[in-house]
Motif scaffolding. Structure first.
Motif, PDB file in Angstrom:
ATOM      1  N   PHE A 155       3.908 -14.514  -6.034  1.00 28.06           N
ATOM      2  CA  PHE A 155       3.845 -14.934  -4.637  1.00 28.06           C
ATOM      3  C   PHE A 155       4.156 -13.790  -3.674  1.00 28.06           C
ATOM      4  O   PHE A 155       3.954 -13.918  -2.468  1.00 28.06           O
ATOM      5  N   ASN A 156       4.657 -12.678  -4.193  1.00 25.36           N
ATOM      6  CA  ASN A 156       5.028 -11.541  -3.360  1.00 25.36           C
ATOM      7  C   ASN A 156       4.022 -10.396  -3.445  1.00 25.36           C
ATOM      8  O   ASN A 156       4.172  -9.384  -2.760  1.00 25.36           O
ATOM      9  N   LEU A 157       3.007 -10.548  -4.281  1.00 20.11           N
ATOM     10  CA  LEU A 157       2.093  -9.441  -4.546  1.00 20.11           C
ATOM     11  C   LEU A 157       1.336  -8.929  -3.313  1.00 20.11           C
ATOM     12  O   LEU A 157       1.226  -7.707  -3.128  1.00 20.11           O
ATOM     13  N   PRO A 158       0.789  -9.802  -2.452  1.00 15.35           N
ATOM     14  CA  PRO A 158      -0.020  -9.263  -1.352  1.00 15.35           C
ATOM     15  C   PRO A 158       0.705  -8.244  -0.488  1.00 15.35           C
ATOM     16  O   PRO A 158       0.205  -7.121  -0.281  1.00 15.35           O
ATOM     17  N   ALA A 159       1.893  -8.572   0.026  1.00 11.22           N
ATOM     18  CA  ALA A 159       2.605  -7.645   0.919  1.00 11.22           C
ATOM     19  C   ALA A 159       3.114  -6.424   0.174  1.00 11.22           C
ATOM     20  O   ALA A 159       3.100  -5.312   0.710  1.00 11.22           O
ATOM     21  N   ARG A 160       3.586  -6.609  -1.061  1.00 10.32           N
ATOM     22  CA  ARG A 160       4.123  -5.473  -1.804  1.00 10.32           C
ATOM     23  C   ARG A 160       3.004  -4.467  -2.107  1.00 10.32           C
ATOM     24  O   ARG A 160       3.192  -3.261  -1.990  1.00 10.32           O
ATOM     25  N   PHE A 161       1.822  -4.950  -2.471  1.00 11.52           N
ATOM     26  CA  PHE A 161       0.691  -4.055  -2.677  1.00 11.52           C
ATOM     27  C   PHE A 161       0.151  -3.548  -1.344  1.00 11.52           C
ATOM     28  O   PHE A 161      -0.214  -2.381  -1.214  1.00 11.52           O
ATOM     29  N   GLY A 162       0.077  -4.428  -0.339  1.00 13.60           N
ATOM     30  CA  GLY A 162      -0.461  -4.047   0.953  1.00 13.60           C
ATOM     31  C   GLY A 162       0.330  -2.949   1.627  1.00 13.60           C
ATOM     32  O   GLY A 162      -0.239  -2.100   2.326  1.00 13.60           O
ATOM     33  N   SER A 163       1.628  -2.919   1.408  1.00 15.66           N
ATOM     34  CA  SER A 163       2.452  -1.874   2.016  1.00 15.66           C
ATOM     35  C   SER A 163       2.329  -0.549   1.274  1.00 15.66           C
ATOM     36  O   SER A 163       2.755   0.487   1.779  1.00 15.66           O
ATOM     37  N   ALA A 164       1.752  -0.585   0.079  1.00 14.89           N
ATOM     38  CA  ALA A 164       1.676   0.617  -0.755  1.00 14.89           C
ATOM     39  C   ALA A 164       0.284   1.203  -0.863  1.00 14.89           C
ATOM     40  O   ALA A 164       0.115   2.428  -0.879  1.00 14.89           O
ATOM     41  N   THR A 165      -0.751   0.352  -0.923  1.00 16.24           N
ATOM     42  CA  THR A 165      -2.075   0.873  -1.274  1.00 16.24           C
ATOM     43  C   THR A 165      -3.177  -0.074  -0.827  1.00 16.24           C
ATOM     44  O   THR A 165      -2.919  -1.238  -0.458  1.00 16.24           O
ATOM     45  N   GLY A 166      -4.418   0.419  -0.884  1.00 20.40           N
ATOM     46  CA  GLY A 166      -5.592  -0.401  -0.660  1.00 20.40           C
ATOM     47  C   GLY A 166      -6.163  -0.881  -1.981  1.00 20.40           C
ATOM     48  O   GLY A 166      -5.568  -0.678  -3.053  1.00 20.40           O
ATOM     49  N   PRO A 167      -7.335  -1.518  -1.944  1.00 14.73           N
ATOM     50  CA  PRO A 167      -7.918  -2.059  -3.175  1.00 14.73           C
ATOM     51  C   PRO A 167      -8.130  -1.024  -4.278  1.00 14.73           C
ATOM     52  O   PRO A 167      -7.925  -1.330  -5.455  1.00 14.73           O
ATOM     53  N   LEU A 168      -8.544   0.223  -3.925  1.00 13.13           N
ATOM     54  CA  LEU A 168      -8.773   1.223  -4.963  1.00 13.13           C
ATOM     55  C   LEU A 168      -7.481   1.518  -5.722  1.00 13.13           C
ATOM     56  O   LEU A 168      -7.470   1.527  -6.969  1.00 13.13           O
ATOM     57  N   GLY A 169      -6.403   1.778  -4.996  1.00 13.42           N
ATOM     58  CA  GLY A 169      -5.121   2.024  -5.655  1.00 13.42           C
ATOM     59  C   GLY A 169      -4.657   0.815  -6.446  1.00 13.42           C
ATOM     60  O   GLY A 169      -4.063   0.950  -7.524  1.00 13.42           O
ATOM     61  N   ALA A 170      -4.927  -0.392  -5.916  1.00 15.59           N
ATOM     62  CA  ALA A 170      -4.530  -1.613  -6.619  1.00 15.59           C
ATOM     63  C   ALA A 170      -5.279  -1.755  -7.936  1.00 15.59           C
ATOM     64  O   ALA A 170      -4.703  -2.143  -8.961  1.00 15.59           O
ATOM     65  N   ILE A 171      -6.578  -1.443  -7.914  1.00 14.69           N
ATOM     66  CA  ILE A 171      -7.375  -1.520  -9.147  1.00 14.69           C
ATOM     67  C   ILE A 171      -6.839  -0.538 -10.191  1.00 14.69           C
ATOM     68  O   ILE A 171      -6.689  -0.882 -11.376  1.00 14.69           O
TER      69      ILE A 171
END
Length: 460
Positions: A12-28
């Motif tokens: 439930f916390n993934l969107p903001a934690r990833f959003g503050s760190a990276t875009g889709p490429l980094g997430a992939i």
């Protein structure tokens, strides 16, 4: 147990934690690294369940079998401690979730939030004392219930997915501070460890399994299913909002994402799902905490006191210690600058040591050929898988950085008192030379970490 342990707070916390760190490429890239590494670890658990069926409560027992008594103790104590910190995180998240509707709860570490958390901790304590089987049934029901809001959100994100928005976010949003791709990926690593915690849930409870092969099967199936949910939640969110907006959402950020699609009722819907999910995960992890301490006492790695069970087959003394420690950590969050992310990261790093030792033992078993009678052709494959799991966990330690490693040492070293107690009451020498060297290294790291806390160079 695997799904119930893994699907807790982190998803439930993934969107903001990833959003503050990276875009889709980094997430992939991050999910590719984390998914591959954790899959290798899941395969190690599966292989060890099949090759060493005589070892129960695998996480720390494997470390002891491969690397000696003291490393086995550190693995057990570290895993137990990490589980306790994870339970603290759950209560902070509950407070933060309620804080969106009741300001007195703040970010989960106000006086009111802490008081409610303490009431909840000891209410669950009384429930678990009534029996593991009853608690496990409740966990099964809760696991089904908490998957529903996640599936609904994923469907909604697919329906409103905006490819143009996703493309704008792909390399990192234009309104986000510029950051090298490698730094983007590194900043997501600890959250990926946290959301995969629980992959060993079936291994911890292996003594209850009717068929040992079910332990490995449950581990792989749980891993594949939950990974799919987590990757979908992370990537689809980039197609609904600008990255800066995702990064700015309060936790649990999935509530904010769903609210942006359907309106305020979406935040309420997800918040209810969070509360159900977290309380269910807390129940599962409270049981795991007590089980680890109990199993370690049964194998003479912890004092005999914690090997006692009540009439309902619950390790009562281990449960009392667990919830006392969780309560103290919950109280300590009052003074934390960012209790939410600090507890999440500490939980991740503390659990990496047991994972590293399990992967290392997988290498040793495959090299020795023990348990591979009749299937010698699988040894090479399992050795490669185990080595990849070793490399992955070492990489995660590097990504975590020295701050968290030193803080883990601050917590682990005092726990050696329990090891000394267990050895003394059984008339055994405390340290063999190799174990003494390990203790001294850990003690030096612990002293450096403690000095950092006192001097202010390390802040929780």
């Amino acid at each position: 147990m695997v799904v119930g342990s893994m699907v807790g707070a982190g998803i439930f916390n993934l969107p903001a934690r990833f959003g503050s760190a990276t875009g889709p490429l980094g997430a992939i890239i991050a999910w590719t690294i984390a998914g591959t590494g954790m899959y290798m670890l899941a395969r190690v658990f599966q292989a060890l369940a099949e090759r060493r069926p005589d070892i129960d409560s695998g996480v720390f027992a494997y470390a002891k079998a491969g690397f000696g008594d003291y490393m086995g103790f550190l693995s057990a104590f570290g895993y137990w401690l990490g589980s306790c910190l994870g339970n603290v995180f759950y209560w902070v998240l509950i407070g933060s979730t309620l804080g969106a509707f009741f300001p007195s709860f703040g970010d989960g570490n106000t006086f009111i939030a802490i008081a409610v958390s303490l009431i909840g901790i000891w209410t669950f304590h009384a429930m678990i004392l009534r029996g593991v089987e009853q608690a496990a049934f409740i966990n099964f029901v809760v696991t089904i219930a908490k998957i529903v809001p996640i599936i609904v959100t994923i469907i909604a994100l697919i329906v409103v997915f905006n490819f143009s928005q996703f493309a704008d976010n792909f390399y990192g949003g234009a309104d986000m501070p510029p950051k090298p791709l490698i730094s983007q990926v590194r900043d997501t690593m600890l959250i990926t460890v946290f959301v995969f915690l629980g992959i060993e849930g079936a291994s911890v409870y292996s003594r209850f399994a009717k068929n040992r092969s079910d332990v490995g099967r449950a581990t792989i199936l749980g891993f594949v299913g939950v990974t799919g949910l987590m990757v979908a939640i992370t990537l689809l969110a980039y197609g609904s909002l600008p990255q800066s907006a995702i990064a700015g959402l309060r936790q649990p950020s999935l509530a904010g994402v769903f609210e942006s699609i359907v309106g305020h009722w979406g935040a309420v819907f997800i918040s209810i799902g969070v509360l159900v999910s977290v309380l269910g995960a807390y129940l599962a992890w409270s049981m795991i905490c007590a089980e680890v301490m109990y199993s370690a006492a049964q194998s003479e790695d912890m004092p005999k006191l914690f090997a006692a069970q009540n009439g309902n087959r619950v390790p009562a003394n281990a449960l009392w210690l667990t919830n006392s420690v969780v309560s103290l950590f919950v109280i300590s969050t009052y003074w934390s600058q960012d209790a939410f992310n600090f507890m999440l990261d500490m939980t991740s790093v503390t659990t990496l040591l047991p994972y590293l030792l399990v992967a290392g033992y997988g290498v040793l078993v495959a090299r020795s050929g023990e348990g591979y009678e009749g299937v010698e052709n699988q040894r090479g494959r399992d050795q490669i898988i185990s080595w990849l799991a070793v490399v992955y966990t070492i990489f995660m330690f590097v990504a975590a950085g020295p701050k968290y490693i030193l803080l883990v040492a601050v917590l682990l070293v005092p726990g050696t008192v329990l090891y000394v107690w267990a050895r003394k009451e059984r008339g055994m020498p405390v340290f063999v030379p190799r174990d003494l060297v390990i203790f001294l290294i850990a003690a030096v790291a612990g002293l450096i970490g403690f000095y950092g806390l006192v001097s202010g160079t390390i802040t929780p």
